[in-house]
Motif scaffolding. Structure first.
Motif, PDB file in Angstrom:
ATOM      1  N   ARG A  61     -44.575  22.903 -66.363  1.00 56.60           N
ATOM      2  CA  ARG A  61     -43.962  23.311 -67.608  1.00 56.60           C
ATOM      3  C   ARG A  61     -43.695  24.876 -67.927  1.00 56.60           C
ATOM      4  NH1 ARG A  61     -48.854  20.879 -67.407  1.00 56.60           N
ATOM      5  NH2 ARG A  61     -50.730  22.341 -67.836  1.00 56.60           N
ATOM      6  N   SER A  62     -43.218  25.185 -68.582  1.00 56.85           N
ATOM      7  CA  SER A  62     -42.613  26.476 -68.839  1.00 56.85           C
ATOM      8  C   SER A  62     -43.682  27.398 -68.994  1.00 56.85           C
ATOM      9  CB  SER A  62     -41.809  26.632 -70.196  1.00 56.85           C
ATOM     10  OG  SER A  62     -41.417  27.996 -70.497  1.00 56.85           O
ATOM     11  N   GLY A  63     -43.498  28.431 -68.070  1.00 54.33           N
ATOM     12  CA  GLY A  63     -44.577  29.363 -68.056  1.00 54.33           C
ATOM     13  C   GLY A  63     -45.873  29.333 -66.922  1.00 54.33           C
ATOM     14  N   SER A  64     -45.868  28.052 -66.513  1.00 54.77           N
ATOM     15  CA  SER A  64     -46.862  27.839 -65.519  1.00 54.77           C
ATOM     16  C   SER A  64     -46.659  28.567 -64.220  1.00 54.77           C
ATOM     17  CB  SER A  64     -46.838  26.274 -65.285  1.00 54.77           C
ATOM     18  OG  SER A  64     -45.901  26.113 -64.356  1.00 54.77           O
ATOM     19  N   ARG A  65     -47.740  28.756 -63.536  1.00 53.71           N
ATOM     20  CA  ARG A  65     -47.764  29.445 -62.245  1.00 53.71           C
ATOM     21  C   ARG A  65     -46.825  28.798 -61.240  1.00 53.71           C
ATOM     22  NH1 ARG A  65     -53.311  30.998 -59.508  1.00 53.71           N
ATOM     23  NH2 ARG A  65     -53.026  28.699 -58.796  1.00 53.71           N
ATOM     24  N   SER A  66     -47.102  27.422 -61.279  1.00 55.05           N
ATOM     25  CA  SER A  66     -46.151  26.773 -60.208  1.00 55.05           C
ATOM     26  C   SER A  66     -44.692  26.823 -60.436  1.00 55.05           C
ATOM     27  CB  SER A  66     -46.663  25.284 -60.456  1.00 55.05           C
ATOM     28  OG  SER A  66     -47.851  24.996 -59.710  1.00 55.05           O
ATOM     29  N   ARG A  67     -44.287  26.765 -61.912  1.00 51.60           N
ATOM     30  CA  ARG A  67     -42.867  26.701 -62.100  1.00 51.60           C
ATOM     31  C   ARG A  67     -42.423  28.284 -61.846  1.00 51.60           C
ATOM     32  NH1 ARG A  67     -39.652  24.169 -66.801  1.00 51.60           N
ATOM     33  NH2 ARG A  67     -37.906  25.471 -66.740  1.00 51.60           N
ATOM     34  N   ARG A  68     -43.086  29.176 -62.252  1.00 52.23           N
ATOM     35  CA  ARG A  68     -42.796  30.645 -61.754  1.00 52.23           C
ATOM     36  C   ARG A  68     -42.309  30.724 -60.339  1.00 52.23           C
ATOM     37  NH1 ARG A  68     -46.864  31.847 -65.500  1.00 52.23           N
ATOM     38  NH2 ARG A  68     -48.172  32.846 -64.128  1.00 52.23           N
ATOM     39  N   PHE A  69     -43.313  30.150 -59.521  1.00 53.80           N
ATOM     40  CA  PHE A  69     -43.309  30.277 -57.959  1.00 53.80           C
ATOM     41  C   PHE A  69     -42.164  29.755 -57.779  1.00 53.80           C
ATOM     42  CE2 PHE A  69     -43.691  28.705 -53.784  1.00 53.80           C
ATOM     43  CZ  PHE A  69     -43.972  29.747 -52.984  1.00 53.80           C
ATOM     44  N   VAL A  70     -41.720  28.647 -58.103  1.00 50.28           N
ATOM     45  CA  VAL A  70     -40.410  27.917 -57.601  1.00 50.28           C
ATOM     46  C   VAL A  70     -39.102  28.581 -58.223  1.00 50.28           C
ATOM     47  CG1 VAL A  70     -38.977  25.847 -57.576  1.00 50.28           C
ATOM     48  CG2 VAL A  70     -41.496  25.678 -57.545  1.00 50.28           C
ATOM     49  N   GLN A  71     -39.321  29.057 -59.328  1.00 49.10           N
ATOM     50  CA  GLN A  71     -38.253  30.001 -59.886  1.00 49.10           C
ATOM     51  C   GLN A  71     -38.039  31.239 -59.196  1.00 49.10           C
ATOM     52  OE1 GLN A  71     -39.569  29.943 -64.107  1.00 49.10           O
ATOM     53  NE2 GLN A  71     -37.837  28.707 -64.638  1.00 49.10           N
ATOM     54  N   GLY A  72     -38.937  31.967 -58.556  1.00 51.84           N
ATOM     55  CA  GLY A  72     -38.937  33.002 -58.058  1.00 51.84           C
ATOM     56  C   GLY A  72     -38.747  32.943 -56.400  1.00 51.84           C
ATOM     57  N   TYR A  73     -38.861  31.878 -55.889  1.00 49.89           N
ATOM     58  CA  TYR A  73     -38.907  31.840 -54.584  1.00 49.89           C
ATOM     59  C   TYR A  73     -37.526  32.280 -53.900  1.00 49.89           C
ATOM     60  CZ  TYR A  73     -39.099  29.872 -49.913  1.00 49.89           C
ATOM     61  OH  TYR A  73     -39.072  29.680 -48.445  1.00 49.89           O
ATOM     62  N   VAL A  74     -37.564  32.825 -52.760  1.00 49.16           N
ATOM     63  CA  VAL A  74     -36.356  33.585 -52.297  1.00 49.16           C
ATOM     64  C   VAL A  74     -36.241  32.906 -50.684  1.00 49.16           C
ATOM     65  CG1 VAL A  74     -34.985  35.638 -51.521  1.00 49.16           C
ATOM     66  CG2 VAL A  74     -36.533  35.768 -53.745  1.00 49.16           C
ATOM     67  N   PRO A  75     -35.116  32.097 -50.540  1.00 45.63           N
ATOM     68  CA  PRO A  75     -35.211  31.753 -49.333  1.00 45.63           C
ATOM     69  C   PRO A  75     -34.919  32.839 -48.243  1.00 45.63           C
ATOM     70  CG  PRO A  75     -33.833  30.205 -50.718  1.00 45.63           C
ATOM     71  CD  PRO A  75     -34.227  31.683 -51.293  1.00 45.63           C
ATOM     72  N   ARG A  76     -35.589  32.358 -46.885  1.00 47.04           N
ATOM     73  CA  ARG A  76     -35.614  33.271 -45.787  1.00 47.04           C
ATOM     74  C   ARG A  76     -34.368  34.098 -45.713  1.00 47.04           C
ATOM     75  NH1 ARG A  76     -38.228  29.862 -41.252  1.00 47.04           N
ATOM     76  NH2 ARG A  76     -36.961  28.397 -42.196  1.00 47.04           N
ATOM     77  N   ARG A  77     -33.432  33.328 -45.774  1.00 48.92           N
ATOM     78  CA  ARG A  77     -31.723  33.728 -45.358  1.00 48.92           C
ATOM     79  C   ARG A  77     -31.338  34.943 -46.424  1.00 48.92           C
ATOM     80  NH1 ARG A  77     -31.401  28.992 -47.678  1.00 48.92           N
ATOM     81  NH2 ARG A  77     -30.443  28.882 -49.800  1.00 48.92           N
ATOM     82  N   GLU A  78     -32.142  35.057 -47.529  1.00 45.79           N
ATOM     83  CA  GLU A  78     -31.813  36.025 -48.538  1.00 45.79           C
ATOM     84  C   GLU A  78     -32.455  37.127 -48.593  1.00 45.79           C
ATOM     85  OE1 GLU A  78     -31.465  33.901 -52.280  1.00 45.79           O
ATOM     86  OE2 GLU A  78     -30.079  32.148 -51.536  1.00 45.79           O
ATOM     87  N   ARG A  79     -33.657  36.966 -47.630  1.00 46.64           N
ATOM     88  CA  ARG A  79     -34.516  38.177 -47.742  1.00 46.64           C
ATOM     89  C   ARG A  79     -33.972  39.062 -46.670  1.00 46.64           C
ATOM     90  NH1 ARG A  79     -39.721  34.631 -46.399  1.00 46.64           N
ATOM     91  NH2 ARG A  79     -39.415  33.173 -47.972  1.00 46.64           N
ATOM     92  N   LEU A  80     -34.364  40.645 -46.935  1.00 47.16           N
ATOM     93  CA  LEU A  80     -33.743  41.451 -46.019  1.00 47.16           C
ATOM     94  C   LEU A  80     -34.743  41.265 -44.813  1.00 47.16           C
ATOM     95  CD1 LEU A  80     -33.110  44.557 -48.466  1.00 47.16           C
ATOM     96  CD2 LEU A  80     -31.604  43.541 -46.846  1.00 47.16           C
ATOM     97  N   PRO A  81     -34.589  41.522 -43.495  1.00 43.84           N
ATOM     98  CA  PRO A  81     -35.188  41.658 -42.524  1.00 43.84           C
ATOM     99  C   PRO A  81     -36.275  42.957 -42.600  1.00 43.84           C
ATOM    100  CG  PRO A  81     -33.092  41.401 -41.799  1.00 43.84           C
ATOM    101  CD  PRO A  81     -33.086  41.608 -43.018  1.00 43.84           C
ATOM    102  N   ILE A  82     -37.539  42.803 -42.193  1.00 42.45           N
ATOM    103  CA  ILE A  82     -38.508  44.141 -42.303  1.00 42.45           C
ATOM    104  C   ILE A  82     -37.899  45.324 -41.594  1.00 42.45           C
ATOM    105  CG2 ILE A  82     -40.705  45.021 -41.832  1.00 42.45           C
ATOM    106  CD1 ILE A  82     -41.666  42.095 -41.702  1.00 42.45           C
ATOM    107  N   GLY A  83     -38.097  46.168 -42.580  1.00 44.87           N
ATOM    108  CA  GLY A  83     -37.295  47.768 -42.122  1.00 44.87           C
ATOM    109  C   GLY A  83     -35.989  47.841 -42.420  1.00 44.87           C
ATOM    110  N   GLU A  84     -35.349  46.770 -43.003  1.00 41.94           N
ATOM    111  CA  GLU A  84     -33.794  47.037 -43.266  1.00 41.94           C
ATOM    112  C   GLU A  84     -33.722  47.836 -44.722  1.00 41.94           C
ATOM    113  OE1 GLU A  84     -30.886  45.915 -42.012  1.00 41.94           O
ATOM    114  OE2 GLU A  84     -31.933  45.627 -40.199  1.00 41.94           O
ATOM    115  N   PRO A  85     -33.029  48.739 -44.944  1.00 41.54           N
ATOM    116  CA  PRO A  85     -32.818  49.363 -46.220  1.00 41.54           C
ATOM    117  C   PRO A  85     -32.230  48.368 -47.216  1.00 41.54           C
ATOM    118  CG  PRO A  85     -31.284  50.167 -44.746  1.00 41.54           C
ATOM    119  CD  PRO A  85     -31.988  49.380 -43.878  1.00 41.54           C
ATOM    120  N   SER A  86     -32.579  48.539 -48.376  1.00 40.16           N
ATOM    121  CA  SER A  86     -32.099  47.744 -49.469  1.00 40.16           C
ATOM    122  C   SER A  86     -30.802  48.096 -50.035  1.00 40.16           C
ATOM    123  CB  SER A  86     -33.184  47.248 -50.529  1.00 40.16           C
ATOM    124  OG  SER A  86     -33.660  48.471 -51.283  1.00 40.16           O
TER     125      SER A  86
END
Length: 78
Positions: free
Chosen positions: A53-78
């Motif tokens: 439900r709205s505001g739950s920790r589980s919901r926030r986790f899924v909403q904020g999840y960033v797939p690996r292909r969208e994450r910057l490799p470690i050490g890469e500048p943003s």
């Protein structure tokens, strides 16, 4: 799941559907390129809306999840 020979995979949770459904949502975002909103929508329907439900920790986790292909490799500048 990165190796095709490991699929299909069975996802199971002893205590109900929340964690299994959450893992399914993550897999769909990672491997099928679903949006967070689409994955959350399916997850909420399949889990009977429990725990997402709205505001739950589980919901926030899924909403904020960033797939690996969208994450910057470690050490890469943003």
């Amino acid at each position: 799941l990165d190796q095709p020979e490991n699929r299909p995979a069975l996802v199971h949770c002893n205590h109900g559907v929340r964690r299994a459904a959450q893992f399914e949502a993550i897999c769909r975002m990672e491997y099928q390129r679903w949006s967070n909103d689409r994955a959350l929508s399916v997850l909420r329907r399949r889990s009977g809306f429990l725990g997402f439900r709205s505001g739950s920790r589980s919901r926030r986790f899924v909403q904020g999840y960033v797939p690996r292909r969208e994450r910057l490799p470690i050490g890469e500048p943003s």
